[in-house]
Design an enzyme around this catalytic site. Structure first.
Site, PDB file in Angstrom:
ATOM      1  N   PHE A 160     -12.673   2.833   4.393  1.00 24.08           N
ATOM      2  CA  PHE A 160     -11.316   2.409   4.061  1.00 24.08           C
ATOM      3  C   PHE A 160     -10.844   1.245   4.937  1.00 24.08           C
ATOM      4  CE2 PHE A 160      -6.727   2.712   4.780  1.00 24.08           C
ATOM      5  CZ  PHE A 160      -6.216   2.806   3.494  1.00 24.08           C
TER       6      PHE A 160
ATOM      7  N   LYS B 113       1.093   4.319  -2.958  1.00 23.64           N
ATOM      8  CA  LYS B 113       0.892   5.746  -2.718  1.00 23.64           C
ATOM      9  C   LYS B 113       2.169   6.553  -2.987  1.00 23.64           C
ATOM     10  CE  LYS B 113      -3.465   5.863  -1.910  1.00 23.64           C
ATOM     11  NZ  LYS B 113      -4.366   6.574  -2.863  1.00 23.64           N
TER      12      LYS B 113
ATOM     13  N   PRO C 192      -4.031  12.935   2.608  1.00 20.80           N
ATOM     14  CA  PRO C 192      -4.680  12.898   3.922  1.00 20.80           C
ATOM     15  C   PRO C 192      -3.963  11.966   4.894  1.00 20.80           C
ATOM     16  CG  PRO C 192      -6.227  12.433   2.124  1.00 20.80           C
ATOM     17  CD  PRO C 192      -4.850  12.297   1.583  1.00 20.80           C
ATOM     18  N   GLY C 193      -4.104  12.294   6.165  1.00 18.00           N
ATOM     19  CA  GLY C 193      -3.764  11.351   7.216  1.00 18.00           C
ATOM     20  C   GLY C 193      -4.948  10.425   7.431  1.00 18.00           C
ATOM     21  N   LEU C 194      -5.209  10.069   8.658  1.00 16.89           N
ATOM     22  CA  LEU C 194      -6.261   9.102   8.960  1.00 16.89           C
ATOM     23  C   LEU C 194      -7.649   9.729   8.785  1.00 16.89           C
ATOM     24  CD1 LEU C 194      -6.323   6.145   9.853  1.00 16.89           C
ATOM     25  CD2 LEU C 194      -6.605   6.944  12.199  1.00 16.89           C
ATOM     26  N   VAL C 195      -8.425   9.161   7.872  1.00 15.47           N
ATOM     27  CA  VAL C 195      -9.784   9.625   7.586  1.00 15.47           C
ATOM     28  C   VAL C 195     -10.743   8.487   7.883  1.00 15.47           C
ATOM     29  CG1 VAL C 195     -11.323  10.664   5.886  1.00 15.47           C
ATOM     30  CG2 VAL C 195      -8.840  11.013   5.688  1.00 15.47           C
TER      31      VAL C 195
ATOM     32  N   TYR D 266       0.842  -1.203   0.000  1.00 14.20           N
ATOM     33  CA  TYR D 266       0.000   0.000   0.000  1.00 14.20           C
ATOM     34  C   TYR D 266       0.874   1.249   0.000  1.00 14.20           C
ATOM     35  CZ  TYR D 266      -3.316   3.605   1.326  1.00 14.20           C
ATOM     36  OH  TYR D 266      -4.061   4.756   1.346  1.00 14.20           O
TER      37      TYR D 266
ATOM     38  N   THR E  90     -13.567   6.525   7.050  1.00 12.65           N
ATOM     39  CA  THR E  90     -14.471   6.157   5.963  1.00 12.65           C
ATOM     40  C   THR E  90     -14.599   4.634   5.975  1.00 12.65           C
ATOM     41  OG1 THR E  90     -12.678   5.919   4.345  1.00 12.65           O
ATOM     42  CG2 THR E  90     -13.663   8.123   4.577  1.00 12.65           C
TER      43      THR E  90
END
Length: 240
Positions: free
Chosen positions: A187, A154, A180-183, A150, A185
């Site tokens: 994910f 990125k 982004p950092g930790l979002v 991963y 969603t």
């Protein structure tokens, strides 16, 4: 007439939030695999803007090309491309990784971004105008344990963004990336294959970003004057 923005991965999370955020200013081509969700989003945005649904998987090059090549005339002039579609699968040590997980991340995060960009960019070059925003991640800056593939995908998005910016500058096309950092969603649910308890542990102990936070930042990028391009933006929750 409003300009046209195409958003991949618009059926949920950040992509859905972006569509809601910019609907007042753009006609939207909302793309994703889950047609029923796209239909609901289109209905939700009906009073704000016109929408066109693209139901395909960005990993399928022929489906991507066919959709873009057969756009109705009124939808041909795409001004904004937001490469949002992406995913993470598994969190294993490199020597224990599932190769199907690797393929899913590489095919979506890298090749999918390339397929849709390759199909749309010639239209932007023809009009000598456009803005591409790629969804990267802080995982494309710093590697973390068991992030391996991963992270690599990125890092690739970051390199591709820089390469696109160089190649397309002479055509008047802006290229930006948001990391982004930790979002919070879907994910983590996808990453941990539906294990809700494990997914929730990802956000335990502090207040993560919301999809709307990232959508607002992207909207800010889009309304900069013509001579201004925000090439890179890192967005973190306070505690990260």
């Amino acid at each position: 007439m409003k300009p046209i923005a195409l958003i991949t991965g618009a059926s949920s999370g950040i992509g859905k939030a972006i569509a809601r955020q910019i609907a007042d200013d753009y006609q939207l081509i909302i793309c994703g695999r889950r047609t029923s969700r796209l239909l609901r989003l289109s209905k939700e945005l009906h009073d704000k803007t016109q929408t066109l649904i693209g139901s395909f998987d960005v990993r399928d090059q022929s489906a991507v090309s066919n959709f873009i090549d057969t756009l109705p005339n009124k939808w041909q002039n795409i001004s904004v491309l937001i490469n949002n579609a992406g995913n993470a699968h598994g969190m294993n040590y490199i020597h224990e990784g599932d190769t199907q997980d690797w393929d899913a991340m590489i095919d979506t995060n890298i090749k999918g971004l390339l397929y849709i960009s390759r199909a749309v960019i010639p239209k932007m070059i023809k009009s000598e105008y456009g803005h591409i925003i790629n969804l990267g991640s802080i995982a494309g800056i710093d590697v973390y344990p068991r992030g391996n593939v991963y992270n690599a995908s990125k890092f690739a998005v970051d390199a591709l963004t820089k390469g696109m910016r160089m190649d397309l500058n002479k055509h008047g096309i802006k290229v930006s990336e948001i990391k982004p950092g930790l979002v919070e969603t879907e994910f983590s649910r996808v990453r941990f294959k539906g294990n809700i308890e494990k997914a929730n542990e990802t956000y335990s102990g502090y207040d993560p970003l919301k999809a709307k936070d990232i959508a607002e930042c992207i909207a800010f990028m889009l309304i900069r004057p013509r001579h201004v391009n925000i090439g890179d933006m890192i967005v973190l929750p306070l505690a990260q």
